[in-house]
Design an enzyme around this catalytic site. Structure first.
Site, mmCIF file in Angstrom:
data_model
loop_
_atom_site.group_PDB
_atom_site.id
_atom_site.type_symbol
_atom_site.label_atom_id
_atom_site.label_comp_id
_atom_site.label_asym_id
_atom_site.label_seq_id
_atom_site.Cartn_x
_atom_site.Cartn_y
_atom_site.Cartn_z
ATOM 1 N N LYS A 1 0.871 -1.181 0.000
ATOM 2 C CA LYS A 1 0.000 0.000 0.000
ATOM 3 C C LYS A 1 0.908 1.231 0.000
ATOM 4 O O LYS A 1 1.595 1.506 0.980
ATOM 5 C CB LYS A 1 -0.880 0.041 1.257
ATOM 6 C CG LYS A 1 -1.908 1.169 1.176
ATOM 7 C CD LYS A 1 -2.190 1.844 2.491
ATOM 8 C CE LYS A 1 -1.391 3.090 2.740
ATOM 9 N NZ LYS A 1 -1.724 4.266 1.925
ATOM 10 N N GLU B 1 11.168 0.935 9.474
ATOM 11 C CA GLU B 1 12.109 2.020 9.141
ATOM 12 C C GLU B 1 11.375 3.313 9.475
ATOM 13 O O GLU B 1 10.503 3.740 8.722
ATOM 14 C CB GLU B 1 12.457 1.984 7.648
ATOM 15 C CG GLU B 1 13.214 0.750 7.211
ATOM 16 C CD GLU B 1 14.653 0.733 7.681
ATOM 17 O OE1 GLU B 1 15.099 1.720 8.292
ATOM 18 O OE2 GLU B 1 15.324 -0.279 7.458
ATOM 19 N N CYS C 1 14.410 10.741 5.880
ATOM 20 C CA CYS C 1 14.544 10.379 7.292
ATOM 21 C C CYS C 1 16.003 10.440 7.744
ATOM 22 O O CYS C 1 16.275 10.437 8.936
ATOM 23 C CB CYS C 1 13.966 9.002 7.518
ATOM 24 S SG CYS C 1 14.567 7.860 6.298
ATOM 25 N N GLU D 1 11.583 15.969 14.566
ATOM 26 C CA GLU D 1 12.008 15.836 13.180
ATOM 27 C C GLU D 1 11.404 17.007 12.381
ATOM 28 O O GLU D 1 10.240 17.342 12.577
ATOM 29 C CB GLU D 1 11.434 14.514 12.693
ATOM 30 C CG GLU D 1 11.934 14.049 11.395
ATOM 31 C CD GLU D 1 11.405 12.647 11.099
ATOM 32 O OE1 GLU D 1 10.292 12.321 11.532
ATOM 33 O OE2 GLU D 1 12.123 11.907 10.428
HETATM 34 P P1 NAP Z 1 3.233 8.350 7.905
HETATM 35 O O1 NAP Z 1 2.043 9.141 8.268
HETATM 36 O O2 NAP Z 1 3.746 7.372 8.874
HETATM 37 O O3 NAP Z 1 2.838 7.637 6.510
HETATM 38 C C1 NAP Z 1 3.616 6.637 5.935
HETATM 39 C C2 NAP Z 1 2.711 5.558 5.368
HETATM 40 O O4 NAP Z 1 1.933 5.018 6.437
HETATM 41 C C3 NAP Z 1 1.716 6.046 4.308
HETATM 42 O O5 NAP Z 1 1.559 5.019 3.354
HETATM 43 C C4 NAP Z 1 0.443 6.211 5.127
HETATM 44 O O6 NAP Z 1 -0.736 6.061 4.352
HETATM 45 C C5 NAP Z 1 0.550 5.059 6.102
HETATM 46 N N1 NAP Z 1 -0.242 5.228 7.329
HETATM 47 C C6 NAP Z 1 -0.662 6.385 7.910
HETATM 48 N N2 NAP Z 1 -1.375 6.095 9.040
HETATM 49 C C7 NAP Z 1 -1.396 4.750 9.159
HETATM 50 C C8 NAP Z 1 -1.970 3.844 10.117
HETATM 51 N N3 NAP Z 1 -2.652 4.264 11.185
HETATM 52 N N4 NAP Z 1 -1.795 2.519 9.909
HETATM 53 C C9 NAP Z 1 -1.112 2.068 8.847
HETATM 54 N N5 NAP Z 1 -0.548 2.881 7.907
HETATM 55 C C10 NAP Z 1 -0.679 4.202 8.069
HETATM 56 O O7 NAP Z 1 4.486 9.227 7.586
HETATM 57 P P2 NAP Z 1 4.692 10.309 6.474
HETATM 58 O O8 NAP Z 1 4.234 11.590 6.996
HETATM 59 O O9 NAP Z 1 4.126 9.833 5.189
HETATM 60 O O10 NAP Z 1 6.291 10.235 6.259
HETATM 61 C C11 NAP Z 1 7.194 10.938 7.006
HETATM 62 C C12 NAP Z 1 7.801 10.053 8.077
HETATM 63 O O11 NAP Z 1 8.340 8.849 7.554
HETATM 64 C C13 NAP Z 1 8.924 10.719 8.753
HETATM 65 O O12 NAP Z 1 8.801 10.553 10.129
HETATM 66 C C14 NAP Z 1 10.192 10.014 8.248
HETATM 67 O O13 NAP Z 1 11.297 10.043 9.059
HETATM 68 C C15 NAP Z 1 9.688 8.646 8.035
HETATM 69 N N6 NAP Z 1 10.496 7.962 7.025
HETATM 70 C C16 NAP Z 1 11.372 7.017 7.442
HETATM 71 C C17 NAP Z 1 12.177 6.374 6.526
HETATM 72 C C18 NAP Z 1 13.168 5.318 6.945
HETATM 73 O O14 NAP Z 1 13.728 4.669 6.099
HETATM 74 N N7 NAP Z 1 13.403 5.095 8.208
HETATM 75 C C19 NAP Z 1 12.082 6.681 5.170
HETATM 76 C C20 NAP Z 1 11.173 7.656 4.790
HETATM 77 C C21 NAP Z 1 10.384 8.290 5.729
HETATM 78 P P3 NAP Z 1 -1.561 7.356 3.859
HETATM 79 O O15 NAP Z 1 -0.648 8.081 2.968
HETATM 80 O O16 NAP Z 1 -2.716 6.767 3.161
HETATM 81 O O17 NAP Z 1 -1.901 8.121 5.103
#
Ligand code: NAP
Length: 461
Positions: free
Chosen positions: A155, A230, A264, A364
């Site tokens: 997804k 991650e 990230c 962050e």
């Molecule tokens: P996010 O809200 O966690 O969203 C990431 C993914 O999770 C999206 O596909 C989102 O779907 C889904 N999601 C949201 N709420 C969910 C839930 N309750 N249950 C299951 N899935 C859910 O984060 P973001 O704002 O997109 O991304 C930024 C964050 O990701 C930052 O904190 C960054 O550090 C982290 N990140 C980490 C890495 C790494 O390799 N460690 C790499 C990239 C980013 P929807 O889009 O449909 O809401």
């Protein structure tokens, strides 16, 4: 039902994507569960060949994929082209690793026994991916899963589903079965719950925020699913007194401002020795002033928009909080009036006189804002650097091997760049400590989470 994908640089509508119904998602999960019986029996060399063909096909479509990525994510086109290469580098690496899933034999304590250890794919894997690297975050999960013999359902983030949909179509075009890799769409919590509640899924692999990672881990407990997480980061970048400042500045630009600061592993805190603070700050200021903000489709653009209003507001709040608490804006926005709310542009900003009372030193940022603080000795640098629940990436600049070895030993981070602002690579293990996650992606370590270890004891010989 459908949802819209819009361009964060212009606000323009790009495409409508179908939200899959509960029935459709459950059916896709069931199909991939049943597909495991066939895909896991494809021999390792043939799985490797399929992956190589998928990589080649993506490369044939590189320009088109990069353009879609820039439109839905906003990053400069040259970064999107670079991401396609980065994404296929994972497929290429795991196409080779598919053939190297070795077992071992263990000498028994009697000649009447043989002990054999082998590895088998764990089953159906479900992935949830973020919007900041729509191609690479997907392939670095899909490639090791398929290489190991697992089936895979993904997804993508709702902001950037188009790149992922295209990559999955290309996998099917080269003959990877539809029930070996699938994409479903819908909001995170809705699809996430269907994944974690499914008895057919054996592993959840997630890249995104720590907050969502914790929800997925909790929801995976009842059926004891494997998890790879991650999660978020808050990377320190330490510049020692003896550092090559030109190199440090050039690498700071690379690690802080790539993808408009939305990675990230972006440096989130610049921690500079007090004796070189002025010189480093001035050099950095000069380089940041050269960065061009704009639509990622324009060749000149270095910094595209941030992804959405929520991200934009969070960055502006951090900026305002820092300024209210005494930070000096060395370059970039002085106030909100300079910001273009319609299309989420944040101008690259450097803050001086930053202290640990400011939110930016603890949260962050995920935006092109670089806060600079200073240190007197290495113990203090380590103390500032480790003062966070995160532990993903850290950087330091020094030409002194004792300083470098000390910093390496005491930094509580999973990925460390020494005179290197871009350490990520398909052939190396990427992942975080503390609340930045569990498990590693990339390298020989990146296939292990998709394998079960089976131990056979043959007796009565
Ligand atoms: P996010 O809200 O966690 O969203 C990431 C993914 O999770 C999206 O596909 C989102 O779907 C889904 N999601 C949201 N709420 C969910 C839930 N309750 N249950 C299951 N899935 C859910 O984060 P973001 O704002 O997109 O991304 C930024 C964050 O990701 C930052 O904190 C960054 O550090 C982290 N990140 C980490 C890495 C790494 O390799 N460690 C790499 C990239 C980013 P929807 O889009 O449909 O809401």
């Amino acid at each position: 039902m459908t949802f819209e994908v819009n361009n964060p640089a212009t606000g323009e509508f790009i495409e409508k994507v179908k939200t899959n119904t509960e029935e459709e998602i459950k059916q896709a999960i069931k199909n991939c569960y049943e597909g495991f019986k066939t895909w896991s029996e494809v021999n390792a060399h043939d799985r490797s060949n399929y992956l190589s063909k998928w990589s080649d096909k993506i490369q044939e479509n590189k320009e088109a994929i990069a353009e879609v990525m820039t439109k839905e994510n906003g990053k400069p086109l040259r970064e999107s082209l670079g991401e396609v290469d980065y994404a296929t580098s994972y497929i290429d690496w795991y196409a080779e690793e598919a053939k190297r899933i070795y077992g071992r034999t263990i000498p028994a304590n009697t000649t009447a026994k043989r002990i054999v250890v082998s590895h088998q794919p764990i089953g159906l894997v479900a992935a949830i991916t973020p919007w900041n690297f729509p191609a690479a975050m997907m392939t670095r999960k899909a490639a090791p899963a398929l290489a190991a013999g697992c089936t895979f359902i993904v997804k993508p983030a709702s902001e950037t589903p188009l790149t992922t949909i295209k990559l999955v179509e290309l996998a099917h075009e080269v003959g990877i079965p539809k029930d070996a890799i699938q994409c479903v769409n819908g909001s995170g919590s809705y699809v996430g719950d269907l994944f974690t509640n499914s008895k057919y899924i054996r592993k959840i692999t997630f890249t995104g925020s720590t907050e969502v990672g914790k929800i997925l881990m909790k929801n995976s407990v009842d059926s004891i699913k494997h998890v790879t997480m991650e999660l978020g980061g808050h990377a320190p970048l330490i510049i020692a007194e003896d550092a090559d400042l030109d190199l440090a500045v050039q690498q700071t630009i690379q690690t802080k401002f790539r993808n408009a600061g939305q990675t990230c592993v972006c440096a989130n805190r610049l921690i500079v020795h007090e004796n070189i603070l002025e010189e480093y700050s001035e050099k950095l200021k000069k380089e940041v002033e050269k960065l061009i903000v704009g639509n990622g489709l324009d060749d000149a653009t270095d910094i595209g928009p941030v992804i959405n209003q929520k991200s934009y507001d969070k960055i502006v709040d951090q900026l305002n909080d820092a300024v209210a608490k005494g930070a000096e804006v060395l370059v970039g926005n002085k106030n909100e009036a300079n910001l273009d709310k319609e299309s989420f542009f944040i101008y690259p900003t450097v803050l001086k006189n930053v202290n640990d009372k400011m939110d930016i030193m603890h949260e962050e940022t995920f935006g092109p804002v670089a806060p600079i603080t200073s240190f007197k000795n290495l113990e203090e640098a380590i103390e500032i650097a480790n003062d966070t629940p995160y532990g993903l990436a850290a950087y330091f600049f020094t030409n002194d091997y004792r300083t470098g070895t000390y910093l390496h030993d005491y930094l509580e981070y999973g990925v460390i760049g020494w005179n290197d602002g871009g350490p990520s690579a398909a052939h190396a293990p990427f992942g975080g400590m503390k609340e930045s996650g569990l498990g590693r992606e990339g390298g020989i370590e990146g296939i292990e989470p998709y394998l079960e270890t089976k131990y056979l004891s043959i007796g009565n010989l």
